[in-house]
Design a protein around this motif. Sequence first.
Motif, PDB file in Angstrom:
ATOM      1  N   TRP A  88       4.910  -7.267   2.695  1.00 56.95           N
ATOM      2  CA  TRP A  88       4.793  -8.391   3.621  1.00 56.95           C
ATOM      3  C   TRP A  88       5.233  -8.003   5.026  1.00 56.95           C
ATOM      4  O   TRP A  88       4.796  -8.618   6.005  1.00 56.95           O
ATOM      5  CB  TRP A  88       5.619  -9.565   3.110  1.00 56.95           C
ATOM      6  N   ARG A  89       6.071  -6.981   5.157  1.00 59.84           N
ATOM      7  CA  ARG A  89       6.502  -6.558   6.489  1.00 59.84           C
ATOM      8  C   ARG A  89       5.357  -5.909   7.269  1.00 59.84           C
ATOM      9  O   ARG A  89       5.254  -6.059   8.491  1.00 59.84           O
ATOM     10  CB  ARG A  89       7.682  -5.593   6.360  1.00 59.84           C
ATOM     11  N   HIS A  90       4.493  -5.168   6.541  1.00 59.18           N
ATOM     12  CA  HIS A  90       3.377  -4.492   7.202  1.00 59.18           C
ATOM     13  C   HIS A  90       2.091  -5.321   7.190  1.00 59.18           C
ATOM     14  O   HIS A  90       1.056  -4.834   7.662  1.00 59.18           O
ATOM     15  CB  HIS A  90       3.101  -3.152   6.516  1.00 59.18           C
ATOM     16  N   LEU A  91       2.133  -6.536   6.656  1.00 57.94           N
ATOM     17  CA  LEU A  91       0.931  -7.354   6.587  1.00 57.94           C
ATOM     18  C   LEU A  91       0.363  -7.716   7.960  1.00 57.94           C
ATOM     19  O   LEU A  91      -0.859  -7.655   8.147  1.00 57.94           O
ATOM     20  CB  LEU A  91       1.216  -8.624   5.779  1.00 57.94           C
ATOM     21  N   PRO A  92       1.162  -8.098   8.964  1.00 56.46           N
ATOM     22  CA  PRO A  92       0.566  -8.399  10.282  1.00 56.46           C
ATOM     23  C   PRO A  92      -0.191  -7.218  10.888  1.00 56.46           C
ATOM     24  O   PRO A  92      -1.290  -7.392  11.434  1.00 56.46           O
ATOM     25  CB  PRO A  92       1.775  -8.798  11.130  1.00 56.46           C
ATOM     26  N   ALA A  93       0.364  -6.015  10.795  1.00 52.07           N
ATOM     27  CA  ALA A  93      -0.336  -4.842  11.330  1.00 52.07           C
ATOM     28  C   ALA A  93      -1.631  -4.582  10.572  1.00 52.07           C
ATOM     29  O   ALA A  93      -2.656  -4.223  11.172  1.00 52.07           O
ATOM     30  CB  ALA A  93       0.575  -3.614  11.269  1.00 52.07           C
ATOM     31  N   ALA A  94      -1.599  -4.787   9.261  1.00 54.41           N
ATOM     32  CA  ALA A  94      -2.816  -4.592   8.466  1.00 54.41           C
ATOM     33  C   ALA A  94      -3.885  -5.617   8.840  1.00 54.41           C
ATOM     34  O   ALA A  94      -5.077  -5.286   8.908  1.00 54.41           O
ATOM     35  CB  ALA A  94      -2.483  -4.693   6.974  1.00 54.41           C
ATOM     36  N   LEU A  95      -3.489  -6.855   9.110  1.00 52.71           N
ATOM     37  CA  LEU A  95      -4.453  -7.874   9.527  1.00 52.71           C
ATOM     38  C   LEU A  95      -5.067  -7.542  10.887  1.00 52.71           C
ATOM     39  O   LEU A  95      -6.271  -7.754  11.108  1.00 52.71           O
ATOM     40  CB  LEU A  95      -3.774  -9.243   9.576  1.00 52.71           C
TER      41      LEU A  95
END
Length: 209
Positions: A88-95
């Motif tokens: 969940w920490r890297h989810l914004p960058a992945a989006l």
Amino acid sequence: MLESAVFYAFAAVLLVSATLVITSRNPVHAVLFLVLAFFSSACLWMQLYAEFLAIVLILVYVGAVMVLFLFVVMMLDINIDRSRVGFWRHLPAALVVAIAIALQLWLVLSHSSWQTLAAGPGLRGGNTAALGHLAFTEYLLPLQVAGAVLLVAIVAAISLTLRQRKDARHQDPARQVAVRRSERVTVVRMPSEPGPARADRAIEVSKNG
């Protein structure tokens, strides 16, 4: 109408299987869903009259790469909980990356030159014949260079796997076949002993052995 229905059916299966690849908790199930996604993509390529890409996708990716991934995943003891740490920490960058890729695809597909190319006449004999003609006429030298590079990579991989290791045990079949009985078996003649003494001797030998 039938062609459009089949296209949308394979496209839906592709989207669902691709989503399950990244959301599945079991790595083996993720690999199997990826194989299903490749099969659906190959069917879409066949509908777009790109049979060469469809065949390559099945033979290379599904037949070799995905089978290798499946065996590697099944043999490795993967800690799923540890691999999901920080998801969940890297989810914004992945989006952000996903939105950028989708935007690039939309810009390419919406360009007028791409639409003109898609609406152009089909190739006589299919794209496989056209690719073969170009590969062995105009692009013969790059094709041979690519084959030589792949051959060097195969030879290097084999040489790395066959290197001599000090901690490895090797067998010599020639020495095993040429061995004689006198070098392996020693016949010891012992005098016979009385019953109780023989039993005590057998117990002593078993303890020492």
